[in-house]
Design a protein around this motif. Structure first.
Motif, PDB file in Angstrom:
ATOM      1  N   LEU A  12      34.276  -7.982 -11.491  1.00 57.98           N
ATOM      2  CA  LEU A  12      33.204  -7.421 -12.315  1.00 57.98           C
ATOM      3  C   LEU A  12      31.846  -7.546 -11.619  1.00 57.98           C
ATOM      4  CD1 LEU A  12      34.337  -8.601 -15.847  1.00 57.98           C
ATOM      5  CD2 LEU A  12      34.683  -6.372 -14.750  1.00 57.98           C
ATOM      6  N   GLU A  13      31.859  -8.053 -10.391  1.00 63.72           N
ATOM      7  CA  GLU A  13      30.650  -8.162  -9.577  1.00 63.72           C
ATOM      8  C   GLU A  13      30.997  -7.926  -8.117  1.00 63.72           C
ATOM      9  OE1 GLU A  13      28.804 -11.957 -10.296  1.00 63.72           O
ATOM     10  OE2 GLU A  13      28.284 -11.440 -12.354  1.00 63.72           O
ATOM     11  N   VAL A  14      31.495  -6.733  -7.795  1.00 66.92           N
ATOM     12  CA  VAL A  14      31.864  -6.400  -6.425  1.00 66.92           C
ATOM     13  C   VAL A  14      30.568  -6.130  -5.654  1.00 66.92           C
ATOM     14  CG1 VAL A  14      33.157  -4.827  -4.940  1.00 66.92           C
ATOM     15  CG2 VAL A  14      34.081  -5.462  -7.188  1.00 66.92           C
ATOM     16  N   ALA A  15      30.223  -7.072  -4.784  1.00 68.22           N
ATOM     17  CA  ALA A  15      28.945  -7.032  -4.069  1.00 68.22           C
ATOM     18  C   ALA A  15      29.057  -6.189  -2.789  1.00 68.22           C
ATOM     19  CB  ALA A  15      28.501  -8.452  -3.738  1.00 68.22           C
ATOM     20  N   GLU A  16      27.948  -6.113  -2.071  1.00 69.05           N
ATOM     21  CA  GLU A  16      27.872  -5.323  -0.843  1.00 69.05           C
ATOM     22  C   GLU A  16      28.966  -5.724   0.136  1.00 69.05           C
ATOM     23  OE1 GLU A  16      23.880  -5.757   0.634  1.00 69.05           O
ATOM     24  OE2 GLU A  16      23.107  -4.335  -0.848  1.00 69.05           O
ATOM     25  N   ARG A  17      29.657  -4.712   0.659  1.00 66.20           N
ATOM     26  CA  ARG A  17      30.745  -4.860   1.623  1.00 66.20           C
ATOM     27  C   ARG A  17      31.887  -5.719   1.076  1.00 66.20           C
ATOM     28  NH1 ARG A  17      26.099  -5.155   3.930  1.00 66.20           N
ATOM     29  NH2 ARG A  17      26.180  -7.403   4.195  1.00 66.20           N
ATOM     30  N   GLU A  18      32.106  -5.618  -0.242  1.00 64.19           N
ATOM     31  CA  GLU A  18      33.259  -6.249  -0.872  1.00 64.19           C
ATOM     32  C   GLU A  18      34.129  -5.177  -1.516  1.00 64.19           C
ATOM     33  OE1 GLU A  18      31.647 -10.688  -2.115  1.00 64.19           O
ATOM     34  OE2 GLU A  18      31.991  -9.226  -3.706  1.00 64.19           O
ATOM     35  N   TRP A  19      35.362  -5.564  -1.821  1.00 56.59           N
ATOM     36  CA  TRP A  19      36.274  -4.681  -2.538  1.00 56.59           C
ATOM     37  C   TRP A  19      36.976  -5.492  -3.617  1.00 56.59           C
ATOM     38  CZ3 TRP A  19      41.576  -5.475  -2.676  1.00 56.59           C
ATOM     39  CH2 TRP A  19      42.066  -6.437  -1.778  1.00 56.59           C
ATOM     40  N   GLY A  20      37.436  -4.794  -4.624  1.00 55.36           N
ATOM     41  CA  GLY A  20      38.158  -5.461  -5.692  1.00 55.36           C
ATOM     42  C   GLY A  20      39.179  -4.533  -6.316  1.00 55.36           C
ATOM     43  N   LYS A  21      40.143  -5.139  -7.005  1.00 60.21           N
ATOM     44  CA  LYS A  21      41.181  -4.373  -7.704  1.00 60.21           C
ATOM     45  C   LYS A  21      41.380  -5.016  -9.070  1.00 60.21           C
ATOM     46  CE  LYS A  21      45.973  -2.787  -7.296  1.00 60.21           C
ATOM     47  NZ  LYS A  21      47.201  -2.844  -6.473  1.00 60.21           N
ATOM     48  N   ALA A  22      41.048  -4.276 -10.111  1.00 59.66           N
ATOM     49  CA  ALA A  22      41.180  -4.767 -11.488  1.00 59.66           C
ATOM     50  C   ALA A  22      40.989  -3.571 -12.420  1.00 59.66           C
ATOM     51  CB  ALA A  22      40.130  -5.843 -11.776  1.00 59.66           C
ATOM     52  N   ASP A  23      41.047  -3.813 -13.682  1.00 57.28           N
ATOM     53  CA  ASP A  23      40.741  -2.770 -14.655  1.00 57.28           C
ATOM     54  C   ASP A  23      40.019  -3.408 -15.829  1.00 57.28           C
ATOM     55  OD1 ASP A  23      40.659  -0.196 -15.699  1.00 57.28           O
ATOM     56  OD2 ASP A  23      42.488  -0.502 -16.859  1.00 57.28           O
ATOM     57  N   PRO A  24      38.711  -3.249 -15.900  1.00 52.07           N
ATOM     58  CA  PRO A  24      37.862  -2.428 -15.037  1.00 52.07           C
ATOM     59  C   PRO A  24      37.323  -3.237 -13.852  1.00 52.07           C
ATOM     60  CG  PRO A  24      36.547  -3.270 -16.841  1.00 52.07           C
ATOM     61  CD  PRO A  24      37.963  -3.790 -17.052  1.00 52.07           C
ATOM     62  N   ILE A  25      36.589  -2.531 -12.968  1.00 54.57           N
ATOM     63  CA  ILE A  25      35.789  -3.190 -11.940  1.00 54.57           C
ATOM     64  C   ILE A  25      34.341  -2.737 -12.112  1.00 54.57           C
ATOM     65  CG2 ILE A  25      37.694  -3.287 -10.276  1.00 54.57           C
ATOM     66  CD1 ILE A  25      35.915  -1.302  -8.586  1.00 54.57           C
ATOM     67  N   ASP A  41      48.528   1.319  -8.963  1.00 50.23           N
ATOM     68  CA  ASP A  41      49.285   0.392  -9.808  1.00 50.23           C
ATOM     69  C   ASP A  41      48.598   0.137 -11.151  1.00 50.23           C
ATOM     70  OD1 ASP A  41      51.140   0.139  -7.711  1.00 50.23           O
ATOM     71  OD2 ASP A  41      50.004  -1.527  -6.831  1.00 50.23           O
ATOM     72  N   GLY A  42      47.993   1.177 -11.715  1.00 50.99           N
ATOM     73  CA  GLY A  42      47.361   1.068 -13.018  1.00 50.99           C
ATOM     74  C   GLY A  42      45.995   0.400 -13.019  1.00 50.99           C
ATOM     75  N   LYS A  43      45.507   0.024 -11.847  1.00 52.26           N
ATOM     76  CA  LYS A  43      44.199  -0.633 -11.741  1.00 52.26           C
ATOM     77  C   LYS A  43      43.255   0.212 -10.890  1.00 52.26           C
ATOM     78  CE  LYS A  43      46.072  -5.236 -12.296  1.00 52.26           C
ATOM     79  NZ  LYS A  43      46.197  -6.573 -11.734  1.00 52.26           N
ATOM     80  N   VAL A  44      41.977  -0.119 -10.978  1.00 53.81           N
ATOM     81  CA  VAL A  44      40.963   0.535 -10.151  1.00 53.81           C
ATOM     82  C   VAL A  44      40.740  -0.317  -8.912  1.00 53.81           C
ATOM     83  CG1 VAL A  44      38.571   1.336 -10.026  1.00 53.81           C
ATOM     84  CG2 VAL A  44      39.827   1.501 -12.181  1.00 53.81           C
ATOM     85  N   ILE A  45      40.780   0.316  -7.753  1.00 51.52           N
ATOM     86  CA  ILE A  45      40.358  -0.331  -6.506  1.00 51.52           C
ATOM     87  C   ILE A  45      38.998   0.250  -6.180  1.00 51.52           C
ATOM     88  CG2 ILE A  45      40.798  -0.713  -4.061  1.00 51.52           C
ATOM     89  CD1 ILE A  45      43.748  -0.326  -4.580  1.00 51.52           C
ATOM     90  N   GLY A  46      38.034  -0.618  -5.891  1.00 50.83           N
ATOM     91  CA  GLY A  46      36.697  -0.163  -5.552  1.00 50.83           C
ATOM     92  C   GLY A  46      36.159  -0.876  -4.331  1.00 50.83           C
ATOM     93  N   VAL A  47      35.396  -0.139  -3.516  1.00 45.15           N
ATOM     94  CA  VAL A  47      34.774  -0.683  -2.310  1.00 45.15           C
ATOM     95  C   VAL A  47      33.286  -0.369  -2.371  1.00 45.15           C
ATOM     96  CG1 VAL A  47      34.787  -0.729   0.213  1.00 45.15           C
ATOM     97  CG2 VAL A  47      36.913  -0.208  -1.019  1.00 45.15           C
TER      98      VAL A  47
END
Length: 129
Positions: A12-25, A41-47
């Motif tokens: 819930l706090e994907v910072a600069e040059r980070e990535w995460g996978k969850a729902d939501p991000i 896989d039913g989740k959001v991946i964000g970069v």
């Protein structure tokens, strides 16, 4: 090379040059940044992409390739954030992102905190108040 991606400790706090996978991000605040997201896989991946790395070097096509690879084949990819700044500052790199990612949607946004959640296989854009 100091444009290195790390996995976010908090999706819930994907910072600069980070990535995460969850729902939501959610990304941390964009001022000149953009984010890419897709569904896997039913989740959001964000970069969270920045114009510059930690040693003030400009983002490159190779960095974009790394970011797209982090999406791990996610479907229905989108781009969100300071699109105009990227078009004006690093037009070739931004075009490489579009050519590589083939986003289904682009969301130009001003300074703010944005993210996404899975909405039946598509990324629904979220905005923090």
């Amino acid at each position: 090379m100091a444009y290195i991606f790390t996995e976010a400790q908090n999706p819930l706090e994907v910072a600069e040059r980070e990535w995460g996978k969850a729902d939501p991000i959610m990304f941390t605040k964009f001022t000149s940044c953009i984010g890419i997201m897709g569904i896997k896989d039913g989740k959001v991946i964000g970069v969270h992409l920045t114009l510059m790395g930690t040693e003030d070097e400009w983002v490159t096509n190779a960095n974009i390739d790394q970011a797209v690879a982090l999406l791990d084949g996610a479907t229905n990819p989108v781009v969100i954030g300071q699109i105009e700044i990227w078009e004006d500052t690093v037009p070739g790199v931004y075009q490489h992102l579009l050519d590589t990612l083939h986003p289904v949607a682009i969301y130009p946004k001003d300074d703010g905190i944005y993210g996404g959640q899975n909405d039946n296989g598509s990324v629904k854009i979220l905005t923090a108040p």
